[in-house]
Design a protein around this motif. Structure first.
Motif, PDB file in Angstrom:
ATOM      1  N   VAL A 111      -9.716  -4.528  -4.841  1.00  0.00           N
ATOM      2  CA  VAL A 111      -9.352  -4.364  -3.437  1.00  0.00           C
ATOM      3  C   VAL A 111      -9.896  -3.031  -2.953  1.00  0.00           C
ATOM      4  CG1 VAL A 111      -7.426  -4.209  -1.824  1.00  0.00           C
ATOM      5  CG2 VAL A 111      -7.240  -5.689  -3.819  1.00  0.00           C
ATOM      6  N   ASN A 115      -7.615  -1.175   1.998  1.00  0.00           N
ATOM      7  CA  ASN A 115      -6.796  -2.385   2.111  1.00  0.00           C
ATOM      8  C   ASN A 115      -5.656  -2.450   1.100  1.00  0.00           C
ATOM      9  OD1 ASN A 115      -8.408  -3.354   4.193  1.00  0.00           O
ATOM     10  ND2 ASN A 115      -9.778  -4.405   2.783  1.00  0.00           N
ATOM     11  N   LYS A 116      -5.484  -1.420   0.302  1.00  0.00           N
ATOM     12  CA  LYS A 116      -4.463  -1.489  -0.748  1.00  0.00           C
ATOM     13  C   LYS A 116      -3.056  -1.624  -0.183  1.00  0.00           C
ATOM     14  CE  LYS A 116      -4.000   3.440  -1.675  1.00  0.00           C
ATOM     15  NZ  LYS A 116      -4.161   4.482  -2.682  1.00  0.00           N
ATOM     16  N   LEU A 118      -2.130  -3.654   1.975  1.00  0.00           N
ATOM     17  CA  LEU A 118      -1.863  -5.081   2.155  1.00  0.00           C
ATOM     18  C   LEU A 118      -1.154  -5.684   0.937  1.00  0.00           C
ATOM     19  CD1 LEU A 118      -5.294  -6.199   3.667  1.00  0.00           C
ATOM     20  CD2 LEU A 118      -3.128  -5.912   4.901  1.00  0.00           C
ATOM     21  N   PHE A 119      -1.368  -5.089  -0.236  1.00  0.00           N
ATOM     22  CA  PHE A 119      -0.819  -5.626  -1.475  1.00  0.00           C
ATOM     23  C   PHE A 119       0.392  -4.827  -1.978  1.00  0.00           C
ATOM     24  CE2 PHE A 119      -5.104  -7.101  -1.170  1.00  0.00           C
ATOM     25  CZ  PHE A 119      -5.016  -8.420  -1.595  1.00  0.00           C
ATOM     26  N   VAL A 122       3.429  -6.972  -2.817  1.00  0.00           N
ATOM     27  CA  VAL A 122       3.248  -8.120  -3.713  1.00  0.00           C
ATOM     28  C   VAL A 122       3.944  -7.835  -5.042  1.00  0.00           C
ATOM     29  CG1 VAL A 122       1.577  -9.515  -4.975  1.00  0.00           C
ATOM     30  CG2 VAL A 122       1.080  -8.787  -2.631  1.00  0.00           C
ATOM     31  N   LYS A 123       4.959  -8.656  -5.348  1.00  0.00           N
ATOM     32  CA  LYS A 123       5.717  -8.485  -6.586  1.00  0.00           C
ATOM     33  C   LYS A 123       5.754  -9.760  -7.420  1.00  0.00           C
ATOM     34  CE  LYS A 123       7.106  -4.352  -5.407  1.00  0.00           C
ATOM     35  NZ  LYS A 123       6.056  -3.394  -5.470  1.00  0.00           N
ATOM     36  N   ASP A 127       4.233 -14.251  -3.796  1.00  0.00           N
ATOM     37  CA  ASP A 127       3.740 -13.253  -2.827  1.00  0.00           C
ATOM     38  C   ASP A 127       2.211 -13.227  -2.820  1.00  0.00           C
ATOM     39  OD1 ASP A 127       6.389 -12.491  -2.380  1.00  0.00           O
ATOM     40  OD2 ASP A 127       6.258 -10.745  -3.725  1.00  0.00           O
ATOM     41  N   LEU A 128       1.618 -13.333  -3.974  1.00  0.00           N
ATOM     42  CA  LEU A 128       0.165 -13.271  -4.103  1.00  0.00           C
ATOM     43  C   LEU A 128      -0.508 -14.498  -3.496  1.00  0.00           C
ATOM     44  CD1 LEU A 128      -2.133 -11.529  -5.219  1.00  0.00           C
ATOM     45  CD2 LEU A 128      -1.908 -12.776  -7.374  1.00  0.00           C
ATOM     46  N   PHE A 131      -2.405 -14.805  -0.098  1.00  0.00           N
ATOM     47  CA  PHE A 131      -3.759 -14.307   0.087  1.00  0.00           C
ATOM     48  C   PHE A 131      -4.766 -15.306  -0.446  1.00  0.00           C
ATOM     49  CE2 PHE A 131      -0.967 -10.670  -0.248  1.00  0.00           C
ATOM     50  CZ  PHE A 131      -1.402  -9.844   0.770  1.00  0.00           C
ATOM     51  N   ALA A 133      -8.795 -15.459  -2.120  1.00  0.00           N
ATOM     52  CA  ALA A 133      -9.741 -14.555  -2.773  1.00  0.00           C
ATOM     53  C   ALA A 133     -11.142 -15.146  -2.723  1.00  0.00           C
ATOM     54  CB  ALA A 133      -9.322 -14.337  -4.225  1.00  0.00           C
TER      55      ALA A 133
END
Length: 138
Positions: A111, A115-116, A118-119, A122-123, A127-128, A131, A133
């Motif tokens: 990433v 843009n970090k 944005l994550f 995410v846990k 959550d992931l 997005f 990829a």
């Protein structure tokens, strides 16, 4: 565990090459400057077994896969490494050791620093999944 894996790999390669190596140097598909993991493991194995090896393609670093396969069939090469397929296993004697420990198909998400954020939240896998990829050519 990694030490055991490497020892098993080395012993398997020695077994593969020993019959050929007693009469003449083992002919490798690579070139002396190759830094790939398969090449490094094979060369280290041969050195530890005090076996000689040569590079038939020393002056040609970009040898086609078709030529390598043909050269193994004709005896111009003794050892090659490749991903497996049913056709290769039908045509050649395979020795199975996962040099990349099954990680060859794994991907690491990268990433951009801007843009970090944005994550940051995410846990979980759920959550992931919000997005999507993409993957470039290399």
């Amino acid at each position: 565990m990694p030490s055991r894996f490497i020892k098993t790999t080395i012993l398997s390669i020695v077994w593969l090459t020993s019959a050929v190596a007693y009469s003449s140097p083992v002919k490798l598909q690579s070139y002396s400057g190759d830094t790939s993991l398969p090449h490094k493991i094979l060369v280290e194995t041969l050195k530890r077994a005090n076996l000689e090896y040569i590079y038939p393609y020393a002056s040609d670093k970009d040898v086609s896969n078709a030529r390598i396969l043909n050269d193994v069939k004709t005896g111009s090469l003794d050892v090659m490494w490749s991903m497996t397929s049913r056709q290769l296993e039908d045509d050649y004697q395979a020795l199975y050791f996962p040099l990349f420990r099954g990680m060859l198909g794994m991907r690491l998400a990268i990433v951009k620093a801007q843009n970090k954020h944005l994550f940051a939240g995410v846990k979980t896998l759920s959550d992931l999944k919000a997005f999507s990829a993409g993957q470039g050519k290399t």
